[in-house]
Structures are given as C-alpha cells and as structure tokens.
Scaffold this motif. Sequence first.
Motif, PDB file in Angstrom:
ATOM      1  N   HIS A 276      35.008  83.288  43.372  1.00  0.00           N
ATOM      2  CA  HIS A 276      34.144  82.532  43.997  1.00  0.00           C
ATOM      3  C   HIS A 276      33.652  81.470  43.494  1.00  0.00           C
ATOM      4  O   HIS A 276      33.559  80.324  44.121  1.00  0.00           O
ATOM      5  N   ALA A 277      33.725  81.280  41.991  1.00  0.00           N
ATOM      6  CA  ALA A 277      33.153  80.053  41.841  1.00  0.00           C
ATOM      7  C   ALA A 277      34.126  78.879  41.848  1.00  0.00           C
ATOM      8  O   ALA A 277      33.640  77.502  42.396  1.00  0.00           O
ATOM      9  N   HIS A 278      35.356  79.204  41.783  1.00  0.00           N
ATOM     10  CA  HIS A 278      36.449  78.083  42.245  1.00  0.00           C
ATOM     11  C   HIS A 278      36.305  77.706  43.660  1.00  0.00           C
ATOM     12  O   HIS A 278      36.200  76.391  44.058  1.00  0.00           O
ATOM     13  N   GLU A 279      35.967  78.569  44.708  1.00  0.00           N
ATOM     14  CA  GLU A 279      35.937  78.311  46.087  1.00  0.00           C
ATOM     15  C   GLU A 279      34.633  77.530  46.150  1.00  0.00           C
ATOM     16  O   GLU A 279      34.610  76.400  47.104  1.00  0.00           O
ATOM     17  N   LEU A 280      33.413  77.873  45.630  1.00  0.00           N
ATOM     18  CA  LEU A 280      32.386  76.854  45.623  1.00  0.00           C
ATOM     19  C   LEU A 280      32.606  75.748  45.050  1.00  0.00           C
ATOM     20  O   LEU A 280      31.842  74.642  45.645  1.00  0.00           O
ATOM     21  N   ASP A 281      33.454  75.552  43.911  1.00  0.00           N
ATOM     22  CA  ASP A 281      33.582  74.137  43.446  1.00  0.00           C
ATOM     23  C   ASP A 281      34.546  73.203  44.692  1.00  0.00           C
ATOM     24  O   ASP A 281      34.201  71.887  44.841  1.00  0.00           O
ATOM     25  N   LEU A 282      35.503  73.824  45.313  1.00  0.00           N
ATOM     26  CA  LEU A 282      36.254  73.052  46.248  1.00  0.00           C
ATOM     27  C   LEU A 282      35.438  72.844  47.293  1.00  0.00           C
ATOM     28  O   LEU A 282      35.532  71.823  48.006  1.00  0.00           O
ATOM     29  N   ARG A 283      34.274  73.775  47.703  1.00  0.00           N
ATOM     30  CA  ARG A 283      33.517  73.365  48.801  1.00  0.00           C
ATOM     31  C   ARG A 283      32.682  72.263  48.484  1.00  0.00           C
ATOM     32  O   ARG A 283      32.380  71.132  49.189  1.00  0.00           O
ATOM     33  N   ALA A 284      32.225  72.132  47.231  1.00  0.00           N
ATOM     34  CA  ALA A 284      31.267  71.035  46.792  1.00  0.00           C
ATOM     35  C   ALA A 284      32.073  69.835  46.664  1.00  0.00           C
ATOM     36  O   ALA A 284      31.343  68.832  47.078  1.00  0.00           O
ATOM     37  N   HIS A 285      33.266  69.820  46.335  1.00  0.00           N
ATOM     38  CA  HIS A 285      33.911  68.556  46.561  1.00  0.00           C
ATOM     39  C   HIS A 285      34.348  68.028  47.645  1.00  0.00           C
ATOM     40  O   HIS A 285      34.244  66.834  48.220  1.00  0.00           O
ATOM     41  N   LEU A 286      34.392  68.963  48.861  1.00  0.00           N
ATOM     42  CA  LEU A 286      34.837  68.507  50.302  1.00  0.00           C
ATOM     43  C   LEU A 286      33.320  67.921  50.598  1.00  0.00           C
ATOM     44  O   LEU A 286      33.428  66.825  51.244  1.00  0.00           O
ATOM     45  N   THR A 287      32.448  68.548  50.323  1.00  0.00           N
ATOM     46  CA  THR A 287      31.036  68.101  51.015  1.00  0.00           C
ATOM     47  C   THR A 287      30.605  66.775  50.546  1.00  0.00           C
ATOM     48  O   THR A 287      30.185  65.925  51.256  1.00  0.00           O
ATOM     49  N   GLU A 288      30.864  66.513  49.168  1.00  0.00           N
ATOM     50  CA  GLU A 288      30.551  65.464  48.563  1.00  0.00           C
ATOM     51  C   GLU A 288      31.550  64.104  49.286  1.00  0.00           C
ATOM     52  O   GLU A 288      30.971  63.049  49.502  1.00  0.00           O
ATOM     53  N   GLY A 289      32.628  64.254  49.361  1.00  0.00           N
ATOM     54  CA  GLY A 289      33.530  63.525  49.776  1.00  0.00           C
ATOM     55  C   GLY A 289      33.176  63.092  51.254  1.00  0.00           C
ATOM     56  O   GLY A 289      33.551  61.862  51.636  1.00  0.00           O
ATOM     57  N   LEU A 290      33.034  64.278  52.183  1.00  0.00           N
ATOM     58  CA  LEU A 290      32.649  63.770  53.586  1.00  0.00           C
ATOM     59  C   LEU A 290      31.565  63.152  53.797  1.00  0.00           C
ATOM     60  O   LEU A 290      31.548  62.310  54.817  1.00  0.00           O
ATOM     61  N   GLN A 291      30.556  62.986  52.881  1.00  0.00           N
ATOM     62  CA  GLN A 291      29.356  62.200  53.040  1.00  0.00           C
ATOM     63  C   GLN A 291      29.631  60.692  53.011  1.00  0.00           C
ATOM     64  O   GLN A 291      29.054  59.837  53.509  1.00  0.00           O
ATOM     65  N   ASP A 292      30.852  60.398  52.444  1.00  0.00           N
ATOM     66  CA  ASP A 292      31.115  59.016  52.331  1.00  0.00           C
ATOM     67  C   ASP A 292      32.181  58.613  53.666  1.00  0.00           C
ATOM     68  O   ASP A 292      32.606  57.537  53.665  1.00  0.00           O
ATOM     69  N   ILE A 293      32.503  59.400  54.365  1.00  0.00           N
ATOM     70  CA  ILE A 293      33.278  59.196  55.465  1.00  0.00           C
ATOM     71  C   ILE A 293      32.650  58.798  56.859  1.00  0.00           C
ATOM     72  O   ILE A 293      31.897  59.747  57.257  1.00  0.00           O
ATOM     73  N   LYS A 294      32.699  57.831  57.460  1.00  0.00           N
ATOM     74  CA  LYS A 294      31.858  57.133  58.434  1.00  0.00           C
ATOM     75  C   LYS A 294      32.676  57.944  59.850  1.00  0.00           C
ATOM     76  O   LYS A 294      33.703  58.085  59.838  1.00  0.00           O
ATOM     77  N   GLY A 295      31.563  58.409  60.750  1.00  0.00           N
ATOM     78  CA  GLY A 295      31.995  58.710  61.844  1.00  0.00           C
ATOM     79  C   GLY A 295      32.463  60.594  61.777  1.00  0.00           C
ATOM     80  O   GLY A 295      33.005  60.831  62.917  1.00  0.00           O
ATOM     81  N   VAL A 296      32.329  60.976  60.653  1.00  0.00           N
ATOM     82  CA  VAL A 296      32.511  62.395  60.579  1.00  0.00           C
ATOM     83  C   VAL A 296      31.178  63.265  60.413  1.00  0.00           C
ATOM     84  O   VAL A 296      30.415  62.638  59.439  1.00  0.00           O
ATOM     85  N   ARG A 297      30.970  64.324  61.035  1.00  0.00           N
ATOM     86  CA  ARG A 297      29.738  65.118  60.955  1.00  0.00           C
ATOM     87  C   ARG A 297      30.136  66.369  60.384  1.00  0.00           C
ATOM     88  O   ARG A 297      31.178  66.934  60.900  1.00  0.00           O
ATOM     89  N   PHE A 298      29.865  66.908  59.260  1.00  0.00           N
ATOM     90  CA  PHE A 298      30.082  68.458  58.786  1.00  0.00           C
ATOM     91  C   PHE A 298      28.566  69.193  58.865  1.00  0.00           C
ATOM     92  O   PHE A 298      27.657  68.558  58.637  1.00  0.00           O
ATOM     93  N   TYR A 299      29.049  70.298  59.355  1.00  0.00           N
ATOM     94  CA  TYR A 299      27.763  71.159  59.598  1.00  0.00           C
ATOM     95  C   TYR A 299      27.135  71.762  58.318  1.00  0.00           C
ATOM     96  O   TYR A 299      27.958  72.682  57.763  1.00  0.00           O
ATOM     97  N   LYS A 300      26.118  71.521  57.863  1.00  0.00           N
ATOM     98  CA  LYS A 300      25.490  71.897  56.680  1.00  0.00           C
ATOM     99  C   LYS A 300      24.776  73.464  56.627  1.00  0.00           C
ATOM    100  O   LYS A 300      24.295  73.739  57.923  1.00  0.00           O
ATOM    101  N   VAL A 301      24.869  74.150  55.611  1.00  0.00           N
ATOM    102  CA  VAL A 301      24.306  75.537  55.675  1.00  0.00           C
ATOM    103  C   VAL A 301      23.381  75.801  54.657  1.00  0.00           C
ATOM    104  O   VAL A 301      23.686  75.030  53.544  1.00  0.00           O
ATOM    105  N   ALA A 302      22.542  76.543  54.712  1.00  0.00           N
ATOM    106  CA  ALA A 302      21.499  76.832  53.588  1.00  0.00           C
ATOM    107  C   ALA A 302      22.137  77.593  52.371  1.00  0.00           C
ATOM    108  O   ALA A 302      21.776  77.431  51.226  1.00  0.00           O
ATOM    109  N   ASN A 303      22.916  78.308  52.736  1.00  0.00           N
ATOM    110  CA  ASN A 303      23.418  79.315  51.661  1.00  0.00           C
ATOM    111  C   ASN A 303      24.821  79.372  51.609  1.00  0.00           C
ATOM    112  O   ASN A 303      25.385  80.585  52.187  1.00  0.00           O
ATOM    113  N   PRO A 304      25.694  78.360  51.513  1.00  0.00           N
ATOM    114  CA  PRO A 304      27.158  78.402  51.560  1.00  0.00           C
ATOM    115  C   PRO A 304      27.622  79.483  50.635  1.00  0.00           C
ATOM    116  O   PRO A 304      27.224  79.620  49.325  1.00  0.00           O
ATOM    117  N   ALA A 305      28.765  80.312  51.108  1.00  0.00           N
ATOM    118  CA  ALA A 305      29.238  81.332  49.788  1.00  0.00           C
ATOM    119  C   ALA A 305      30.512  81.200  49.831  1.00  0.00           C
ATOM    120  O   ALA A 305      31.114  81.763  48.910  1.00  0.00           O
TER     121      ALA A 305
END
Length: 382
Positions: A276-305
């Motif tokens: 679980h911890a590894h998958e959440l680390d990968l998600r954090a890596h993805l979401t942080e990187g996606l914020q820097d890509i213009k023209g891409v929208r990712f759908y944020k959630v309040a309690n990602p698992a």
Amino acid sequence: MRIYLDNAATSFPKAPGVKEAVCAFMESVGASPGRSAHALSIESGRILYQARRGLADLLGLEDCKRVFFTHNATMAINTLLQGFLRANDVVVTTQMEHNALMRPLNALKTRLNLEIRQIPCAQDGTLDLESARELLKGAKLLACAHINNVSGAMIPLEELSALARNEGVAFLLDGAQSVGCVDMRNVMEQVDFLALSAHKGLLSPMGVGALLVGDSVAFKELEPLIYGGTGSASEEEIQPLFLPDRFESGTPNMHGIAGLCAGLEWIESKGVREIHAHELDLRAHLTEGLQDIKGVRFYKVANPANATLSLSFENKSISEVAMRLDREFGICVRAGLHCNPATHRILGSFAQGGSVRLSAGVFNTHEEIQSCLAALSAIAKS
C-alpha cells in the motif's frame, strides 16, 4: 520493454511463484478437482483448503468454509444479490458504482420491484454521510465498492459500516480494487459480505473470484446462484445445505486456485502495508509530475487509496492519447469509461467518452513513472 500501467484491470506481472504453482499443478495434480480419495485428489483438496484459509486470514474471517469460490468478483456480486434480495427490498448504493454492481441491480429492480437509493457523491469522491444515514432507513442491503476503479478514491468504510449496523442493514463490499492492496485484516468485522477477484490486487490468475460471508451471518438466508454437482451428498438430488458445498457447484478452477495460493503467500511475505505504501508513493509521484504538464487535467480525490488515477487532455481525445502512449512509448494504459459510467458522470468526463486511466501496481517503479510523465509531456506539447 513495455511499461504496464493497467493494473486496475488486471495486475501484471503476477506475484513470484504464481506461474510455477499453476504449471506444477497442471503437471502433477491437474487431473483431479479434489473430489476423490486418491493421492492426486487429496493434494488438490489441500490446495483448495489452503487458498480458502489464506483468504479468510487475509480478511479477518474465522470460518474459512464461508469463503465461496466463483469465477470473478462479478459472479460473487451476482451470487449475493440474486440469492439474498427478495421482492420489494430496498438497496442503497453510491452514485459512483461499477457496472458489476449496477447491471445486476437494475436487472433485479425490474424482476423484484426493488427500490434503489444512491448516496450522493462529490466530484472528489467524498460521500454525503448525512444523506446516507437517512437513505439506509428501511433498507435491506448497502452495496458499494471499497475503492473506485476510475479515481482510486476509497469510501469511509468504518462510518458506513456503523450507519448500516445502526439500521440493521446488511453490507456488501466490492473489494475488487482493494483486496491485496490495502490492509483489510478486520474488514469482515465491518461488513457482512465481500466480493473479490484474484487477478487484480492478489496478483494471481484470471478466472478466480470469491464471495466471503461473515461469521455471524445466517447463510440459510442466501440461495445459491448455481445448483449442481459438488462431489458431496451425491445420494441426494437436491443442493446440500452445508458449507462451502452449497455455493460451489461444478468443477472449480483449480489451476487458478493453485496460482492464488502462491499469490497469497507472496503478499503475506511482502506485507500488505508495504504494498500500500509503495502504491501511494507512486501515486504521489504521478500527481506531482502531472501538475507541471500544461494541457493535462487529472481528477483529484479526497481520499486516494492506491495508484489509480484518471486524466484528460485539453485538445486531444483520450483514445489518441492512449494509442500514442502504447505505440510511441510502449506504455499500457486504458482509455474509456472503465465499466463505470456513473463515476464519469460525477467527474464530468462522461461526455468526452471517459478518461485515460493510469493504474500503477506493486511492481512498478519510480523510473517507470518518470518515463510516463515524460511521455505525457511530449504528447501534450505535440
């Protein structure tokens, strides 16, 4: 070398030892489903018991005879819905449910005159628990997915369980996206029924699922979905009443169950919390990187698992993005509605045909996530 980011559909690769277990069964035991008295049959029966016991231990079920094997989570859900619900019953779900639940419910709605109530969901995946409290009054069953297969959002299980218990409502949890991915050692203390598939978080072969029935549930209230031979009480032409035979007619997929045993053993050795911890680390890596890509929208959630998330591009179709990721960069993702149009309606992505879903798993690496981000950036700029 391909990068596989479609684990929400089916995990790949499988756990170490799974392939070897399947092959070993085919080579040495595969002639028997475990219903005879000879040595091969006894070994097959041992493997069947080991898988049943392993699932019970993983999910906090004392009596492993209350683990009923099916072909997949969808069959497990159908077994419960069609065997438990009666005419004019009230069923409560959420507004973001998978077709594995909604299609059988809607079929039964016509047949049994069911009333289906839905708990309102916000775009970030949060549930209106005050509405849930009112909607559960007079209901027979609460049924919902533990983790959303489009966004990775997890429901507030403890709160929903408490609300259901207060109203005397049975609780069916769809664990297709959560079993093996998050710690669920006490989940059967919170729900009455749980459906799962082996080929996702359990890192095992396709064609194996299970329905778990809580230790305190009166199983005689549940009718089998399929009737037939069980290798037991063969002098009778009626279905046996004892467990697990009452709910396991026909020959089981023992090759897949042998693989499931190996998957369960590896998960136990690895530790679900580490997964679980590894998958959440990968998600954090993805979401942080996606914020820097213009023209891409990712759908944020309040309690990602987990590491499942969805995105879209401002000026490109989701099918084009998925195709280019595959053909130009060797990255496997899934585009579309993901058998869950209800979630896409809430997210606002239904009209465009859904989203591009990235679903990393335990065997993905941060290097692969970085390569995916680079590919998405290149596609966004072209």
